[in-house]
Write a protein that holds these residues in place. Sequence first.
Motif, mmCIF file in Angstrom:
data_model
loop_
_atom_site.group_PDB
_atom_site.id
_atom_site.type_symbol
_atom_site.label_atom_id
_atom_site.label_comp_id
_atom_site.label_asym_id
_atom_site.label_seq_id
_atom_site.Cartn_x
_atom_site.Cartn_y
_atom_site.Cartn_z
ATOM 1 N N LYS A 1 0.836 -1.196 0.000
ATOM 2 C CA LYS A 1 0.000 0.000 0.000
ATOM 3 C C LYS A 1 0.874 1.249 0.000
ATOM 4 O O LYS A 1 1.950 1.258 0.589
ATOM 5 C CB LYS A 1 -0.917 0.017 1.229
ATOM 6 C CG LYS A 1 -1.851 -1.194 1.271
ATOM 7 C CD LYS A 1 -3.156 -0.899 1.920
ATOM 8 C CE LYS A 1 -4.139 -0.219 0.988
ATOM 9 N NZ LYS A 1 -5.427 0.054 1.652
ATOM 10 N N LEU B 1 1.648 5.133 1.078
ATOM 11 C CA LEU B 1 1.343 6.078 2.171
ATOM 12 C C LEU B 1 1.733 7.470 1.702
ATOM 13 O O LEU B 1 2.870 7.691 1.279
ATOM 14 C CB LEU B 1 2.178 5.754 3.406
ATOM 15 C CG LEU B 1 1.672 4.775 4.444
ATOM 16 C CD1 LEU B 1 2.612 4.795 5.641
ATOM 17 C CD2 LEU B 1 0.246 5.052 4.871
ATOM 18 N N ASP C 1 -2.877 9.327 6.355
ATOM 19 C CA ASP C 1 -3.189 7.992 5.825
ATOM 20 C C ASP C 1 -2.895 6.911 6.860
ATOM 21 O O ASP C 1 -3.439 5.814 6.798
ATOM 22 C CB ASP C 1 -2.296 7.656 4.610
ATOM 23 C CG ASP C 1 -2.745 8.351 3.338
ATOM 24 O OD1 ASP C 1 -3.892 8.821 3.292
ATOM 25 O OD2 ASP C 1 -1.944 8.406 2.392
ATOM 26 N N GLU D 1 -4.594 3.015 7.714
ATOM 27 C CA GLU D 1 -3.807 1.924 7.124
ATOM 28 C C GLU D 1 -3.213 1.016 8.198
ATOM 29 O O GLU D 1 -3.123 -0.199 8.016
ATOM 30 C CB GLU D 1 -2.687 2.493 6.233
ATOM 31 C CG GLU D 1 -3.190 3.235 5.007
ATOM 32 C CD GLU D 1 -3.996 2.358 4.046
ATOM 33 O OE1 GLU D 1 -3.995 1.114 4.186
ATOM 34 O OE2 GLU D 1 -4.644 2.922 3.147
ATOM 35 N N THR E 1 1.746 -6.805 5.348
ATOM 36 C CA THR E 1 1.368 -5.556 4.683
ATOM 37 C C THR E 1 2.615 -4.689 4.633
ATOM 38 O O THR E 1 3.256 -4.456 5.663
ATOM 39 C CB THR E 1 0.255 -4.810 5.447
ATOM 40 O OG1 THR E 1 -0.907 -5.640 5.488
ATOM 41 C CG2 THR E 1 -0.105 -3.503 4.748
ATOM 42 N N PHE F 1 4.304 -0.996 3.413
ATOM 43 C CA PHE F 1 3.961 0.372 3.028
ATOM 44 C C PHE F 1 5.091 0.985 2.221
ATOM 45 O O PHE F 1 6.259 0.867 2.587
ATOM 46 C CB PHE F 1 3.691 1.219 4.271
ATOM 47 C CG PHE F 1 2.442 0.796 4.987
ATOM 48 C CD1 PHE F 1 1.194 1.026 4.426
ATOM 49 C CD2 PHE F 1 2.510 0.130 6.196
ATOM 50 C CE1 PHE F 1 0.040 0.617 5.071
ATOM 51 C CE2 PHE F 1 1.358 -0.287 6.853
ATOM 52 C CZ PHE F 1 0.121 -0.039 6.278
#
Length: 172
Positions: free
Chosen positions: A99, A101, A106, A110, A126, A128
Amino acid sequence: MKKQNAEGDGPSMKICICPGSFDPVTNGHIDIISRASKLCEKVIVAVGNNKVKKTTFTIEERMGFLHCALVNLPDVEIDCFDGLLIDFAKRKEASAIVKGLRAVSDFEYEFQMALLNKRLDYNIETLFMMTNVNYSYLSSSAVKELAKNGGDIEGLVPDCIKQKVMEKFSAK
Ligand code: PNS
């Protein structure tokens, strides 16, 4: 050049998921997807198709935009999902969810999503990725706001979708 694993015989991450609503895709999204594709053998762009969440563009339009914007990235696949992202990631045998940022704002959301997803499946990470500074102010909502009010979206969305995004608002 893709990152190699310890044996030097393949990438360290096989399948990564880049999820989002992509309503519509922006150049910020494309930047994150392209950078992820350098780290993973395959990137699956997962377009959220939650029937309850109202989007400006249909799932077909959003996926069509991604197809035209990512035509030059052969290791990137585009798919859609409803239900939980982690279930989609499991079905696809992904190692990680990637993902972007943009700002501290954010982070809170998140962080919560990442922890929930970790609780649901400990084996899927996950990751970033910090936004490219050129796109730190960019969002799909900002693009729609500009388009709705006749602002210029040149350079904010992929060239191949610019006209279609503008048409959506001129038709209203
Ligand atoms: O671009 P967006 O709107 O930030 O994308 C959000 C998306 C689709 C990635 C997110 O809403 C999502 O993961 N939806 C699926 C539901 C889910 O798995 N939620 C997390 C656990 S509650």
